[in-house]
Design a protein around this motif. Structure first.
Motif, PDB file in Angstrom:
ATOM      1  N   GLN A 193     -13.036 -11.450  11.136  1.00 32.86           N
ATOM      2  CA  GLN A 193     -12.608 -11.056  12.474  1.00 32.86           C
ATOM      3  C   GLN A 193     -13.855 -10.662  13.242  1.00 32.86           C
ATOM      4  O   GLN A 193     -14.788 -10.100  12.661  1.00 32.86           O
ATOM      5  CB  GLN A 193     -11.660  -9.855  12.368  1.00 32.86           C
ATOM      6  N   TYR A 221       0.867  -1.177   0.000  1.00 31.02           N
ATOM      7  CA  TYR A 221       0.000   0.000   0.000  1.00 31.02           C
ATOM      8  C   TYR A 221       0.901   1.223   0.000  1.00 31.02           C
ATOM      9  O   TYR A 221       1.655   1.413   0.959  1.00 31.02           O
ATOM     10  CB  TYR A 221      -0.893   0.024   1.240  1.00 31.02           C
ATOM     11  N   ALA A 252       3.178 -10.411  13.445  1.00 32.95           N
ATOM     12  CA  ALA A 252       2.829  -9.378  14.421  1.00 32.95           C
ATOM     13  C   ALA A 252       1.701  -8.511  13.880  1.00 32.95           C
ATOM     14  O   ALA A 252       1.323  -8.624  12.709  1.00 32.95           O
ATOM     15  CB  ALA A 252       4.061  -8.524  14.703  1.00 32.95           C
ATOM     16  N   ASN A 253       1.165  -7.611  14.736  1.00 33.42           N
ATOM     17  CA  ASN A 253       0.160  -6.642  14.288  1.00 33.42           C
ATOM     18  C   ASN A 253       0.678  -5.885  13.081  1.00 33.42           C
ATOM     19  O   ASN A 253       1.826  -5.448  13.066  1.00 33.42           O
ATOM     20  CB  ASN A 253      -0.137  -5.607  15.393  1.00 33.42           C
ATOM     21  N   GLY A 254      -0.164  -5.732  12.087  1.00 35.73           N
ATOM     22  CA  GLY A 254       0.198  -4.921  10.926  1.00 35.73           C
ATOM     23  C   GLY A 254       1.124  -5.605   9.939  1.00 35.73           C
ATOM     24  O   GLY A 254       1.597  -4.981   8.996  1.00 35.73           O
ATOM     25  N   SER A 255       1.374  -6.906  10.113  1.00 34.80           N
ATOM     26  CA  SER A 255       2.311  -7.582   9.202  1.00 34.80           C
ATOM     27  C   SER A 255       1.632  -7.978   7.881  1.00 34.80           C
ATOM     28  O   SER A 255       2.303  -8.355   6.925  1.00 34.80           O
ATOM     29  CB  SER A 255       2.919  -8.818   9.873  1.00 34.80           C
ATOM     30  N   GLY A 256       0.289  -7.926   7.846  1.00 34.46           N
ATOM     31  CA  GLY A 256      -0.393  -8.186   6.575  1.00 34.46           C
ATOM     32  C   GLY A 256      -1.218  -9.463   6.549  1.00 34.46           C
ATOM     33  O   GLY A 256      -1.585  -9.928   5.466  1.00 34.46           O
ATOM     34  N   LYS A 257      -1.576 -10.004   7.699  1.00 31.35           N
ATOM     35  CA  LYS A 257      -2.319 -11.265   7.749  1.00 31.35           C
ATOM     36  C   LYS A 257      -3.732 -11.088   7.178  1.00 31.35           C
ATOM     37  O   LYS A 257      -4.164 -11.837   6.307  1.00 31.35           O
ATOM     38  CB  LYS A 257      -2.393 -11.784   9.197  1.00 31.35           C
ATOM     39  N   THR A 258      -4.443 -10.064   7.686  1.00 27.85           N
ATOM     40  CA  THR A 258      -5.804  -9.829   7.186  1.00 27.85           C
ATOM     41  C   THR A 258      -5.761  -9.430   5.720  1.00 27.85           C
ATOM     42  O   THR A 258      -6.621  -9.839   4.924  1.00 27.85           O
ATOM     43  CB  THR A 258      -6.499  -8.733   8.024  1.00 27.85           C
ATOM     44  N   SER A 259      -4.731  -8.659   5.340  1.00 27.20           N
ATOM     45  CA  SER A 259      -4.606  -8.259   3.926  1.00 27.20           C
ATOM     46  C   SER A 259      -4.435  -9.491   3.042  1.00 27.20           C
ATOM     47  O   SER A 259      -4.939  -9.533   1.915  1.00 27.20           O
ATOM     48  CB  SER A 259      -3.420  -7.314   3.745  1.00 27.20           C
ATOM     49  N   HIS A 275      -2.848 -15.094  15.960  1.00 27.05           N
ATOM     50  CA  HIS A 275      -1.659 -14.625  16.676  1.00 27.05           C
ATOM     51  C   HIS A 275      -1.026 -15.767  17.453  1.00 27.05           C
ATOM     52  O   HIS A 275       0.110 -15.685  17.882  1.00 27.05           O
ATOM     53  CB  HIS A 275      -2.049 -13.520  17.669  1.00 27.05           C
ATOM     54  N   HIS A 309       4.632   0.104  11.065  1.00 26.91           N
ATOM     55  CA  HIS A 309       4.661   1.225  10.121  1.00 26.91           C
ATOM     56  C   HIS A 309       6.058   1.797   9.971  1.00 26.91           C
ATOM     57  O   HIS A 309       6.711   2.118  10.958  1.00 26.91           O
ATOM     58  CB  HIS A 309       3.714   2.328  10.579  1.00 26.91           C
ATOM     59  N   ARG A 361       4.359   1.139   1.489  1.00 26.28           N
ATOM     60  CA  ARG A 361       4.372   0.050   2.470  1.00 26.28           C
ATOM     61  C   ARG A 361       4.303  -1.300   1.750  1.00 26.28           C
ATOM     62  O   ARG A 361       3.281  -1.616   1.121  1.00 26.28           O
ATOM     63  CB  ARG A 361       3.149   0.223   3.388  1.00 26.28           C
TER      64      ARG A 361
HETATM   65  N1  LIG Z   1      -6.552  -0.405   2.298  1.00 19.20           N
HETATM   66  C1  LIG Z   1      -5.390  -0.087   2.869  1.00 19.20           C
HETATM   67  N2  LIG Z   1      -4.715   1.029   2.511  1.00 19.20           N
HETATM   68  C2  LIG Z   1      -3.529   1.346   3.065  1.00 19.20           C
HETATM   69  N3  LIG Z   1      -2.911   0.591   4.006  1.00 19.20           N
HETATM   70  C3  LIG Z   1      -3.534  -0.523   4.409  1.00 19.20           C
HETATM   71  C4  LIG Z   1      -4.800  -0.925   3.861  1.00 19.20           C
HETATM   72  N4  LIG Z   1      -5.155  -2.090   4.446  1.00 19.20           N
HETATM   73  C5  LIG Z   1      -4.160  -2.400   5.304  1.00 19.20           C
HETATM   74  N5  LIG Z   1      -3.191  -1.464   5.278  1.00 19.20           N
HETATM   75  C6  LIG Z   1      -1.964  -1.477   6.053  1.00 19.20           C
HETATM   76  O1  LIG Z   1      -1.370  -2.745   5.889  1.00 19.20           O
HETATM   77  C7  LIG Z   1      -0.848  -3.191   7.143  1.00 19.20           C
HETATM   78  C8  LIG Z   1      -1.269  -4.617   7.344  1.00 19.20           C
HETATM   79  O2  LIG Z   1      -2.629  -4.633   7.737  1.00 19.20           O
HETATM   80  P1  LIG Z   1      -3.368  -5.977   8.124  1.00 19.20           P
HETATM   81  O3  LIG Z   1      -4.728  -5.611   8.614  1.00 19.20           O
HETATM   82  O4  LIG Z   1      -3.269  -6.906   6.995  1.00 19.20           O
HETATM   83  O5  LIG Z   1      -2.438  -6.489   9.309  1.00 19.20           O
HETATM   84  P2  LIG Z   1      -2.614  -7.737  10.277  1.00 19.20           P
HETATM   85  O6  LIG Z   1      -1.346  -8.522  10.209  1.00 19.20           O
HETATM   86  O7  LIG Z   1      -3.877  -8.453   9.986  1.00 19.20           O
HETATM   87  O8  LIG Z   1      -2.689  -6.995  11.668  1.00 19.20           O
HETATM   88  P3  LIG Z   1      -3.456  -7.369  13.042  1.00 19.20           P
HETATM   89  O9  LIG Z   1      -2.704  -8.502  13.644  1.00 19.20           O
HETATM   90  O10 LIG Z   1      -3.307  -6.126  13.842  1.00 19.20           O
HETATM   91  O11 LIG Z   1      -4.902  -7.691  12.717  1.00 19.20           O
HETATM   92  C9  LIG Z   1      -1.373  -2.266   8.214  1.00 19.20           C
HETATM   93  O12 LIG Z   1      -0.292  -1.620   8.835  1.00 19.20           O
HETATM   94  C10 LIG Z   1      -2.252  -1.282   7.525  1.00 19.20           C
HETATM   95  O13 LIG Z   1      -1.884   0.031   7.886  1.00 19.20           O
END
Ligand SMILES: Nc1ncnc2c1ncn2[C@@H]1O[C@H](COP(=O)(O)OP(=O)(O)OP(=O)(O)O)[C@@H](O)[C@H]1O
Length: 291
Positions: free
Chosen positions: A94, A28, A52-59, A210, A274, A31
């Motif tokens: 989630q 993104y 970890a948080n924000g590593s991109g799992k949900t993405s 996690h 970040h 990033r």
């Molecule tokens: N649509 C988007 N536009 C810009 N950045 C995004 C978007 N979606 C996610 N991100 C960024 O991508 C990173 C990964 O997000 P994601 O939700 O995939 O993390 P995660 O590993 O599932 O985190 P968590 O464990 O906290 O749920 C985040 O830091 C977020 O800021």
């Protein structure tokens, strides 16, 4: 095991993969979440996605759901190009609470998984009722089948979402931290149910979490994301001090005790996720300052 080495399915290597990613990249703005991901997930395989948080799992799940496009590379399901709203994909999102006045009973919610894809008036016969009862029993929800969903606890609601996702017997099941808010007994029961769905019904499972310990006995492989990099392999291959230290770029300790795995000492920059600076298009000033 490394970004440049294509990874192969752990189960049914002769068959067509349920999910296939080729040279996949997701980012993104400035990033980068992952790049160069070559991954085949076999029918019946249970893949845990950790990081970890924000590593991109949900993405990662959003890409598989067709809700976020890859920055580059390709994704196929059962050899077909990915598309949104695939009926052969089940999804446990989630956790979000249903509003208290949601006009659905527990069994109605599960029933939507059985015939919610059909248009018009539904003829709900014995087969429908039997399937709903069976699913409710599998997640231990029989007792509260007639209670409106908005009046149930977070864990009770979550069990219904899992039953709903399993209802169409999907080829691929995507789970986004489904064990959150479940007590230990239900974590075990739900993990076993998802594991059984994989091994018994040939469903490819992608399970974001996690915490690997509650699902460890069911997991075939782990996709571990960290700081724009990843590694893939069996839990024994990935969950080691050496592999995770290399992935994080600093020493982390992976402790194994009484069948449990604990990762200690992840760097804060990765937990926070970040990089310095703002995403493209955002002003440098604090928006609140001028208000
Ligand atoms: N649509 C988007 N536009 C810009 N950045 C995004 C978007 N979606 C996610 N991100 C960024 O991508 C990173 C990964 O997000 P994601 O939700 O995939 O993390 P995660 O590993 O599932 O985190 P968590 O464990 O906290 O749920 C985040 O830091 C977020 O800021």
């Amino acid at each position: 095991m490394s970004p440049s080495v294509p990874t192969r399915p752990a189960a049914d290597p002769a068959g067509r993969p349920a999910v296939s990613l080729r040279d996949a990249k997701l980012g993104y703005g400035n990033r980068l979440l992952w790049d160069g991901l070559n991954l085949d997930i076999a029918p019946g395989e249970f893949l845990a996605v950790l990081g970890a948080n924000g590593s991109g799992k949900t993405s990662f799940l959003k890409v598989l759901l067709g809700m976020a496009p890859l920055s580059s590379g390709s994704l196929t399901f059962d050899g077909e190009p990915a598309r949104r709203g695939h009926r052969s994909i089940g999804y446990v999102p989630q956790q979000k609470h249903f509003p208290p006045d949601t006009p659905l009973r527990a069994r109605d919610l599960v029933g939507l998984g059985v015939d919610g894809h059909k248009w018009g008036i539904r003829l709900r016969g014995r087969a429908y009722r039997h399937r709903v009862d069976e699913l409710l029993a599998q997640v231990g929800a029989t007792q509260y089948a007639r209670i409106p969903v908005g009046m149930l606890s977070g864990g009770e609601q979550q069990r219904l979402r899992i039953a709903q996702a399993l209802a169409p017997n999907p080829k691929v099941l995507l789970c986004d931290e489904p064990l959150l808010s479940l007590d230990l007994n239900h974590q075990k029961a739900v993990s076993a149910l998802v594991g059984q769905q994989a091994k018994g019904n040939g469903t490819a499972v992608v399970f974001v979490t996690h915490e690997i310990n509650p699902i460890l006995e069911h997991v075939d492989r782990v996709l571990y994301l960290a700081g724009g990099r990843f590694t893939v392999g069996t839990p024994a291959e990935v969950m080691t001090t050496k592999v995770l230290s290399r992935l994080y770029g600093t020493h982390v300790e992976v402790l194994h005790s009484k069948g449990r795995i604990v990762v200690v000492g992840m760097p804060e920059a990765v937990i926070d996720g970040h990089p310095e600076g703002l995403p493209d298009g955002w002003p440098a000033d604090d928006l609140a300052e001028g208000a």
